[in-house]
Design a protein around this motif. Sequence first.
Motif, PDB file in Angstrom:
ATOM      1  N   ASP A  95       0.963  -1.142   0.008  1.00 12.73           N
ATOM      2  CA  ASP A  95       0.146   0.070   0.095  1.00 12.73           C
ATOM      3  C   ASP A  95       1.045   1.316   0.052  1.00 12.73           C
ATOM      4  O   ASP A  95       1.617   1.713   0.910  1.00 12.73           O
ATOM      5  N   GLU A  96       1.018   1.928  -1.062  1.00 10.98           N
ATOM      6  CA  GLU A  96       1.921   3.139  -1.355  1.00 10.98           C
ATOM      7  C   GLU A  96       1.214   4.186  -0.314  1.00 10.98           C
ATOM      8  O   GLU A  96       2.428   4.917   0.227  1.00 10.98           O
ATOM      9  N   VAL A  97       0.097   4.692   0.028  1.00 14.23           N
ATOM     10  CA  VAL A  97      -0.098   5.368   1.075  1.00 14.23           C
ATOM     11  C   VAL A  97       0.597   5.010   2.503  1.00 14.23           C
ATOM     12  O   VAL A  97       0.949   5.601   3.209  1.00 14.23           O
ATOM     13  N   ALA A  98       0.494   3.757   3.030  1.00 18.21           N
ATOM     14  CA  ALA A  98       0.929   3.362   4.317  1.00 18.21           C
ATOM     15  C   ALA A  98       2.454   3.521   4.083  1.00 18.21           C
ATOM     16  O   ALA A  98       3.146   3.911   5.022  1.00 18.21           O
ATOM     17  N   LEU A  99       3.056   3.224   2.993  1.00 17.56           N
ATOM     18  CA  LEU A  99       4.528   3.376   2.643  1.00 17.56           C
ATOM     19  C   LEU A  99       4.976   4.874   2.870  1.00 17.56           C
ATOM     20  O   LEU A  99       6.029   5.068   3.591  1.00 17.56           O
ATOM     21  N   HIS A 100       4.138   5.793   2.267  1.00 16.91           N
ATOM     22  CA  HIS A 100       4.511   7.014   2.332  1.00 16.91           C
ATOM     23  C   HIS A 100       4.555   7.426   3.899  1.00 16.91           C
ATOM     24  O   HIS A 100       5.314   8.194   4.412  1.00 16.91           O
ATOM     25  N   ALA A 101       3.527   7.253   4.619  1.00 17.27           N
ATOM     26  CA  ALA A 101       3.353   7.799   5.938  1.00 17.27           C
ATOM     27  C   ALA A 101       4.520   7.032   6.773  1.00 17.27           C
ATOM     28  O   ALA A 101       5.002   7.643   7.636  1.00 17.27           O
ATOM     29  N   HIS A 102       4.724   5.492   6.598  1.00 17.47           N
ATOM     30  CA  HIS A 102       5.802   5.078   7.383  1.00 17.47           C
ATOM     31  C   HIS A 102       7.130   5.870   7.030  1.00 17.47           C
ATOM     32  O   HIS A 102       7.972   6.036   7.927  1.00 17.47           O
ATOM     33  N   ILE A 137       8.035  13.796   2.370  1.00 15.36           N
ATOM     34  CA  ILE A 137       8.294  12.935   1.437  1.00 15.36           C
ATOM     35  C   ILE A 137       7.675  13.752  -0.008  1.00 15.36           C
ATOM     36  O   ILE A 137       6.451  14.138   0.019  1.00 15.36           O
ATOM     37  N   THR A 138       8.648  13.839  -1.028  1.00 20.37           N
ATOM     38  CA  THR A 138       8.302  14.483  -2.185  1.00 20.37           C
ATOM     39  C   THR A 138       7.994  13.526  -3.254  1.00 20.37           C
ATOM     40  O   THR A 138       7.507  14.002  -4.151  1.00 20.37           O
ATOM     41  N   ARG A 139       8.770  12.623  -3.239  1.00 23.64           N
ATOM     42  CA  ARG A 139       8.623  11.468  -4.199  1.00 23.64           C
ATOM     43  C   ARG A 139       9.284  10.085  -3.692  1.00 23.64           C
ATOM     44  O   ARG A 139       9.914   9.935  -2.969  1.00 23.64           O
ATOM     45  N   LEU A 140       8.527   9.006  -4.147  1.00 25.58           N
ATOM     46  CA  LEU A 140       8.950   7.733  -3.760  1.00 25.58           C
ATOM     47  C   LEU A 140       8.763   6.910  -5.049  1.00 25.58           C
ATOM     48  O   LEU A 140       7.796   7.142  -5.544  1.00 25.58           O
ATOM     49  N   LYS A 141       9.692   5.946  -5.081  1.00 28.99           N
ATOM     50  CA  LYS A 141       9.291   4.968  -6.272  1.00 28.99           C
ATOM     51  C   LYS A 141       9.783   3.350  -5.634  1.00 28.99           C
ATOM     52  O   LYS A 141      10.948   3.294  -5.180  1.00 28.99           O
ATOM     53  N   VAL A 142       8.952   2.743  -5.487  1.00 35.95           N
ATOM     54  CA  VAL A 142       9.279   1.368  -5.188  1.00 35.95           C
ATOM     55  C   VAL A 142       9.965   0.534  -5.947  1.00 35.95           C
ATOM     56  O   VAL A 142       9.725   0.597  -7.279  1.00 35.95           O
TER      57      VAL A 142
END
Length: 186
Positions: A140-147, A156-161
């Motif tokens: 879940d990208e939203v959960a990853l962002h929050a973590h 966090i301005t950008r993330l890429k799994v």
Amino acid sequence: MSDLTLLGADAVAVLVLTFLVYFPRYRRPDMVLSIMSINVGVVAVATVLSRADVTAGLGLGLFGVLSIIRLRSQELDQEEVAYYFSALALGLLGGIRVTPDWIAPTLMAAIVATLFIVDHPGLFAGVRHQNVTLDSAFTDEVALHAHLEKLLGADITRLKVKKVDLVSDTTSVDVRFRLPEDRRST
């Protein structure tokens, strides 16, 4: 402009670039050696090529091949690649006479000034980039962002799994973020 004046302008430009801009920011003596030696080598070869029957295209092609070999032999950060190629450009400008006489020194100054300004630590203060491997599998990208925001204490301005491994329960992510004002250093 005499050859000696042009060589002097190159020497001043590469010394300023190396010892007043690059080294105080990155503290890598190995790159100082690389930047200085590539510049001296390029000046020497460009000077000879500009006076020989060999075309400049052949010389530039040789430098291109040598640069690719050099850059593939060790991983360099993008900043280091910029300094490396700037030293190469300064060497070419110092070794080949162009008219009017003021063009080469002006372009040398523009290269050094560009790196000084664009690579200034204060320009992107607080902006960071990291590759992070987490000991949890996040789908879940939203959960990853929050973590990641909580873990890094940053916006966090950008993330890429890059990889989610459900078997070993890990997540690899390329994350870009901005530190809060109180955690920034320049």
